[in-house]
Design an enzyme around this catalytic site. Structure first.
Site, PDB file in Angstrom:
ATOM      1  N   PHE A  96     -21.795  26.892 -42.448  1.00 45.37           N
ATOM      2  CA  PHE A  96     -21.700  27.788 -41.302  1.00 45.37           C
ATOM      3  C   PHE A  96     -20.345  27.729 -40.602  1.00 45.37           C
ATOM      4  O   PHE A  96     -20.261  27.496 -39.401  1.00 45.37           O
ATOM      5  CB  PHE A  96     -22.832  27.510 -40.301  1.00 45.37           C
ATOM      6  CG  PHE A  96     -24.184  27.400 -40.943  1.00 45.37           C
ATOM      7  CD1 PHE A  96     -24.668  28.421 -41.743  1.00 45.37           C
ATOM      8  CD2 PHE A  96     -24.972  26.282 -40.769  1.00 45.37           C
ATOM      9  CE1 PHE A  96     -25.917  28.323 -42.353  1.00 45.37           C
ATOM     10  CE2 PHE A  96     -26.218  26.166 -41.370  1.00 45.37           C
ATOM     11  CZ  PHE A  96     -26.696  27.194 -42.168  1.00 45.37           C
ATOM     12  N   HIS A  97     -19.290  27.975 -41.382  1.00 45.86           N
ATOM     13  CA  HIS A  97     -17.933  28.007 -40.834  1.00 45.86           C
ATOM     14  C   HIS A  97     -17.237  29.314 -41.204  1.00 45.86           C
ATOM     15  O   HIS A  97     -16.138  29.302 -41.780  1.00 45.86           O
ATOM     16  CB  HIS A  97     -17.109  26.821 -41.348  1.00 45.86           C
ATOM     17  CG  HIS A  97     -17.617  25.487 -40.931  1.00 45.86           C
ATOM     18  ND1 HIS A  97     -17.406  24.331 -41.668  1.00 45.86           N
ATOM     19  CD2 HIS A  97     -18.341  25.109 -39.843  1.00 45.86           C
ATOM     20  CE1 HIS A  97     -17.967  23.317 -41.060  1.00 45.86           C
ATOM     21  NE2 HIS A  97     -18.542  23.750 -39.953  1.00 45.86           N
ATOM     22  N   PRO A  98     -17.813  30.474 -40.885  1.00 45.92           N
ATOM     23  CA  PRO A  98     -17.150  31.735 -41.247  1.00 45.92           C
ATOM     24  C   PRO A  98     -15.893  31.971 -40.420  1.00 45.92           C
ATOM     25  O   PRO A  98     -15.874  31.705 -39.216  1.00 45.92           O
ATOM     26  CB  PRO A  98     -18.214  32.788 -40.941  1.00 45.92           C
ATOM     27  CG  PRO A  98     -19.041  32.186 -39.845  1.00 45.92           C
ATOM     28  CD  PRO A  98     -19.072  30.711 -40.154  1.00 45.92           C
TER      29      PRO A  98
END
Length: 540
Positions: free
Chosen positions: A469-471
């Protein structure tokens, strides 16, 4: 209701960057600042108690819970995209790990045309934001900022066994991943205060929220920007069942993250003209880079079931400890409720790495379900391994003639990412095979003993890989034709009175967690805006 809906600055998104901006811009009492957040309050025990993180993912109160489109290279699976909703944004649902990324990542930005964003430029900003209470090297750390950085209060003993096991594989102990050297394994430093989550809202806005010139609107969904030609003059929001228009005398800053910021621009007719037309939308400004350049850390997991109650877990023998955990937490800030689950980890190099680590570990001293459940009965331990600098690049594109959009990561479309992650799984397995873990050794549930060859590991990853979850990158800064914002001031190309300040402006994905870098970006934007305002007043 707010009587006066006109402001000098409107900030869209009360997340990691937006809260920094709200603090800095409202420090000038002459400026009326509005912080707009689609979610609500962060005052909930599940948010403040670190172990509550497991209950936040997928909860529509705190998580947008986006879902990507099916990924052809991942067996046509749709990948979840968890993003924080509420005061604090994603810093309200993250694992509280304080990581800045490798120095070389920022030097890469400068080499790509983003002058002023090299490591020597951003390090002082990180230090200014940080209130480090660990006595770490002052050459790399600050002690006077708002963001409190501390040790975890009571890490599980198994997390330390992981660090010892990693050392047998040449991954040396490291107690400061933000110092001179990123490589190594250790217990992660966290953004906590006395064992409680210290998100961006608590750090930067809660202490100053009584400022009369700061308005905080919660449960206010940003619908579209108000455009007068190529000039932004306001923001349309929806709250309490109706639409309202906020008028902006100065500037609107998008800090809604790598999903929310480009989505709002696309909803306002700013973006790739052909894609907007195909979706049935009016094109106000053809800006081809909006929504492009999406990058994220693809991740594979190894999970082991163990009989040892040293590990965290739900079991009848462990029931007394579970029942006593609230007393230990609220009485002493100790015990299992202090865990952020990914307590330890580190950075390592595969044979494909250059001068810096290309994989990151997140170690869990508890059993991660082999069936995808949030909670699984029993004990064990797990490790997540992610590709730090993926070459696969996706996009966020408009869908339909409203505000809808699709998230397409295009994971593994560059075969190099698959090769790195396969070897990362092998390195993680070598750590788990070390004698330091003999006392808690158990059965590997995923990928499982039968998965051994590179092809078998890759098949497992196609079936099970997710993200951490590091867009980033969907409104990237730069000087090339696909750049969305100017690296000098983060102003949107061709649109007056509009800036973007969040992880979406990153031209490439940094090697690490993205919370602290997003705060740094917010600070940089605030400084540019205050300097511009001062120049304007001086000219007048």
């Amino acid at each position: 209701m707010t009587a006066d809906l006109s402001f000098d600055y409107i900030i869209v998104g009360a997340g990691s960057a937006g809260c920094v901006l709200a603090n800095r811009l409202s420090a000038d009492p002459k400026m009326r600042v509005c912080l707009v957040e689609a979610g609500g309050s962060d005052k909930n025990l599940r948010v403040r108690v670190p172990a509550g993180i497991l209950s936040l993912y997928g909860d529509k109160t705190y998580d947008y819970g986006y879902m990507g489109v099916p990924q052809p290279e991942l067996n046509n699976r749709a990948i979840p995209v968890n993003r924080g909703k509420g005061l604090g944004g994603s810093s309200t649902i993250n694992s509280m790990i304080y990581i800045r990324g490798h120095a070389g990542d920022y030097d890469d930005w400068a080499a790509l045309g983003c002058a002023g964003w090299g490591y020597d430029d951003v390090l002082p900003v990180f230090k200014d934001l940080e209130r480090n209470v660990l006595g770490q090297d002052p050459a790399y750390h600050g002690t006077e900022g708002e963001l409190l950085v501390d040790n975890q209060r009571d890490p599980n003993p198994v997390s330390r066994l992981f660090v010892e096991a990693a050392a047998t594989q040449g991954i040396t102990p490291n107690d400061d991943f933000n110092g001179a050297e990123q490589f190594g394994a250790g217990i992660y430093n966290v953004t906590q205060k006395k064992g409680s989550r210290y998100n961006s809202f608590r750090a930067f806005v809660e202490p100053i929220r009584s400022r009369p010139n700061l308005t905080i609107l919660t449960k206010a969904e940003s619908r579209r920007l108000v455009l007068d030609g190529n000039r932004v003059s306001g923001l349309v929001i929806a709250r309490e069942g109706r639409e309202e228009t906020l008028t902006c005398r100065g500037e609107v800053v998008l800090s809604a993250g790598a999903i929310g910021s480009p989505a709002l621009m696309l909803a306002s007719g700013i973006g790739p003209g052909a894609a907007l037309k195909a979706a049935g939308r009016t094109v106000h400004h053809d800006l081809p880079g909006v929504g492009q350049n999406l990058r994220d850390h693809i991740d594979g997991m190894i999970t082991t079931r163990s009989g040892s109650r040293m590990t965290l877990g739900l079991s009848v023998p462990n029931l007394p400890a579970i029942l006593a955990s609230p007393l230990r937490y609220f009485g002493m800030r100790r015990g299992m409720l202090t865990t952020n689950y990914v307590e330890a980890g580190g950075f390592a190099r595969t044979r494909y790495a250059d001068d810096r680590p290309d994989i990151q570990f997140h170690f869990v001293p508890g059993y991660r379900s082999h069936r995808g459940r949030v909670v699984e009965y029993g004990h064990g331990y797990a490790i997540h391994t992610c590709v730090l600098r993926p070459r696969s690049v996706g996009e966020l594109r408009p869908q339909g003639n409203g505000t809808g959009f699709e998230i397409d990561h295009r994971f593994f479309t560059d075969e190099a990412d698959a090769r790195v992650l396969v070897e990362g799984i092998r390195i993680a397995r070598s750590i788990f095979a070390a004698p330091q873990l003999d006392a808690i050794r158990g059965k590997e549930m995923l990928p499982g003993d039968k998965v051994q060859s590179d092809d078998e590991i890759l098949a497992y990853l196609r079936a099970e890989a997710l993200t951490v979850f590091h867009p980033v990158g969907t409104c990237k800064m730069g000087t090339d034709p696909m750049a969305v914002v100017d690296p000098r001031d983060l102003k949107v190309q061709g649109i007056a009175n509009l800036r973007v300040a969040d992880a979406s402006i990153m031209p490439t994905l940094i090697g690490g967690n993205t919370n602290a870098p997003s705060m740094m970006i917010g600070e940089r934007a605030a400084r540019a805006m205050r300097a511009a305002g001062k120049d304007t007043r001086n000219a007048a």
